[in-house]
Design a protein around this motif. Structure first.
Motif, PDB file in Angstrom:
ATOM      1  N   VAL A  98       0.822  -1.200   0.000  1.00  0.00           N
ATOM      2  CA  VAL A  98       0.000   0.000   0.000  1.00  0.00           C
ATOM      3  C   VAL A  98       0.861   1.257   0.000  1.00  0.00           C
ATOM      4  N   VAL A  99       2.146   1.105   0.301  1.00  0.00           N
ATOM      5  CA  VAL A  99       3.066   2.242   0.259  1.00  0.00           C
ATOM      6  C   VAL A  99       3.219   2.758  -1.165  1.00  0.00           C
ATOM      7  N   ASN A 100       3.187   1.851  -2.141  1.00  0.00           N
ATOM      8  CA  ASN A 100       3.425   2.233  -3.535  1.00  0.00           C
ATOM      9  C   ASN A 100       2.215   2.045  -4.446  1.00  0.00           C
ATOM     10  N   ALA A 159       6.026   0.206   5.888  1.00  0.00           N
ATOM     11  CA  ALA A 159       4.658  -0.313   5.820  1.00  0.00           C
ATOM     12  C   ALA A 159       3.711   0.674   6.473  1.00  0.00           C
ATOM     13  N   LYS A 160       2.451   0.605   6.058  1.00  0.00           N
ATOM     14  CA  LYS A 160       1.429   1.432   6.694  1.00  0.00           C
ATOM     15  C   LYS A 160       0.077   0.745   6.593  1.00  0.00           C
ATOM     16  N   ILE A 161      -0.815   1.151   7.472  1.00  0.00           N
ATOM     17  CA  ILE A 161      -2.148   0.564   7.519  1.00  0.00           C
ATOM     18  C   ILE A 161      -3.137   1.566   6.928  1.00  0.00           C
ATOM     19  N   PRO A 162      -3.899   1.181   5.884  1.00  0.00           N
ATOM     20  CA  PRO A 162      -4.894   2.095   5.331  1.00  0.00           C
ATOM     21  C   PRO A 162      -5.909   2.526   6.390  1.00  0.00           C
ATOM     22  N   PRO A 163      -6.303   3.785   6.391  1.00  0.00           N
ATOM     23  CA  PRO A 163      -7.241   4.274   7.420  1.00  0.00           C
ATOM     24  C   PRO A 163      -8.545   3.500   7.481  1.00  0.00           C
ATOM     25  N   PHE A 164      -9.056   3.040   6.325  1.00  0.00           N
ATOM     26  CA  PHE A 164     -10.350   2.351   6.361  1.00  0.00           C
ATOM     27  C   PHE A 164     -10.245   0.988   7.036  1.00  0.00           C
ATOM     28  N   LEU A 165      -9.058   0.344   6.960  1.00  0.00           N
ATOM     29  CA  LEU A 165      -8.884  -0.919   7.667  1.00  0.00           C
ATOM     30  C   LEU A 165      -8.781  -0.694   9.172  1.00  0.00           C
ATOM     31  N   ALA A 166      -8.124   0.395   9.563  1.00  0.00           N
ATOM     32  CA  ALA A 166      -8.080   0.743  10.984  1.00  0.00           C
ATOM     33  C   ALA A 166      -9.486   1.067  11.497  1.00  0.00           C
ATOM     34  N   GLY A 244      -5.838  -4.360  10.778  1.00  0.00           N
ATOM     35  CA  GLY A 244      -6.517  -3.115  11.114  1.00  0.00           C
ATOM     36  C   GLY A 244      -6.805  -3.017  12.594  1.00  0.00           C
ATOM     37  N   LEU A 245      -6.950  -4.172  13.248  1.00  0.00           N
ATOM     38  CA  LEU A 245      -7.182  -4.199  14.690  1.00  0.00           C
ATOM     39  C   LEU A 245      -5.884  -4.054  15.474  1.00  0.00           C
ATOM     40  N   ILE A 246      -4.844  -4.774  15.063  1.00  0.00           N
ATOM     41  CA  ILE A 246      -3.565  -4.774  15.786  1.00  0.00           C
ATOM     42  C   ILE A 246      -2.711  -3.571  15.412  1.00  0.00           C
ATOM     43  N   LYS A 247      -2.777  -3.149  14.132  1.00  0.00           N
ATOM     44  CA  LYS A 247      -2.034  -1.985  13.612  1.00  0.00           C
ATOM     45  C   LYS A 247      -0.528  -2.156  13.697  1.00  0.00           C
ATOM     46  N   ALA A 248      -0.046  -3.376  13.579  1.00  0.00           N
ATOM     47  CA  ALA A 248       1.393  -3.623  13.636  1.00  0.00           C
ATOM     48  C   ALA A 248       1.727  -4.848  12.803  1.00  0.00           C
TER      49      ALA A 248
END
Length: 328
Positions: A98-100, A159-166, A244-248
């Motif tokens: 999702v970074v690229n 790496a990053k977590i998309p906001p909608f998954l969070a 999205g729950l763990i965010k790691a």
């Protein structure tokens, strides 16, 4: 002709109780769940509230979906030990891609390994007749190795977590977990498939008597291949929700859920020998294990002891169901 009246012997209470549990398995499960909640409230007064309930549901949902994978495979007499690896791979690949890429594209890329592993599992079990435990354990180890190699290629990209998954994993709307928006359709689809579709009836038929199912014209390898692909895709979706729950993102994100997912299916009444069970009981089993985990955390029980307990639960419940079946 004899005038002696035939006196029927009363059925022992223990036998009636076993028969009741066999005919209505959800009732003792619900009673057990309520008892655990009451014990939790006694040990930590005030802990059972709306916030605790929402958090319990949020953490039970990923477990319940993975347990759904186990339920469907166990109905055929199999098991899927690769679900933890598949979920971890999907989550880690999505977080790095999702970074690229656009999030939708990153999710599609992340689900490709899930489909491939499911296809390999299905062909191995359905065509080459490899035992499901061995087959899924092997693909799990291969997937873990591939993920470690992949990590080295993207270690610099981050790496990053998309906001909608969070939002989906941790968010609440009017006190209700947003994850239910994903889980409810999945649960309804699994229950409907098992109870109302030809594919669901084939799963029960194959698990109950594979030889008879073959003689009836069932194409075993097609059923098994479709089953393991579906199981892997569900595991991949679980990984996306869980991150999205763990965010790691990590290389062992969902691995700790594998044994509890088997335990939840067994507790819910699904026989590891195939042909018997359902998803409704599995959902309650996932809730029971989630509440039990909270209880063990309060009692400060280490992770190793929890795994031992889950293993003992699987053995005990399996033995109990076998005893009930023998006595019927």
């Amino acid at each position: 002709m004899s005038n002696a009246a035939t006196v029927s012997q009363p059925v022992p209470f223990s036998r009636r109780l076993k028969r009741f549990m066999a005919d209505r398995p959800l009732i003792p499960l619900i009673i057990l769940l309520v008892m655990l909640v009451v014990i939790l409230q006694i040990l930590r007064p005030g802990i059972v509230n709306e916030r605790w309930l929402a958090n319990t549901v949020k953490f039970a949902i990923p477990l319940a979906i993975l347990a759904g994978c186990q339920t469907m495979t166990m109905l055929t007499g199999g098991i899927d030990l690769s679900v933890g690896t598949v979920a971890t791979m999907s989550a880690f690949i999505m977080a790095t891609q999702v970074v690229n890429h656009d999030p939708a594209m990153a999710i599609l890329i992340a689900l490709v390994p899930a489909v491939l592993i499911g296809l390999i599992n299905g062909i191995g079990v359905g065509v080459f007749r490899v035992h499901p435990l061995i087959m899924t354990l092997g693909t799990s180890l291969i997937g873990t190795g591939c993920l470690q190699v992949y990590q080295r290629t993207v270690i610099a990209s981050g790496a990053k977590i998309p906001p909608f998954l969070a939002w989906l994993g941790t968010g609440l709307t009017y006190g209700v977990p947003n994850a239910l928006l994903l889980f409810v359709p999945i649960a309804v689809l699994i229950v409907f498939t098992l109870r109302r579709t030809g594919f669901g009836r084939l799963l029960y038929a194959v698990g109950d008597n594979e030889g008879a199912a073959r003689l009836s014209g069932v194409r075993y390898w097609q059923v098994i291949t479709a089953l393991y692909v579906i199981s892997s895709v569900l595991a991949g979706i679980t990984g996306l929700l869980y991150i999205g729950l763990i965010k790691a993102p990590s290389l062992s994100l969902a691995e700790p859920l594998v044994l509890p997912s088997v335990a939840a299916a067994v507790i819910g009444g699904t026989s590891i020998f195939g042909g018997r069970g359902g998803y409704t009981g599995t959902i309650i089993g996932a809730l029971i294990l989630t509440v039990l985990t909270t209880l063990l955390t309060i009692l400060q029980m280490p992770e190793g002891a929890r795994r031992i307990l889950f293993g003992l639960i699987v053995l005990f419940v399996t033995a109990a169901y076998l005893r009930i079946i023998e006595d019927r």
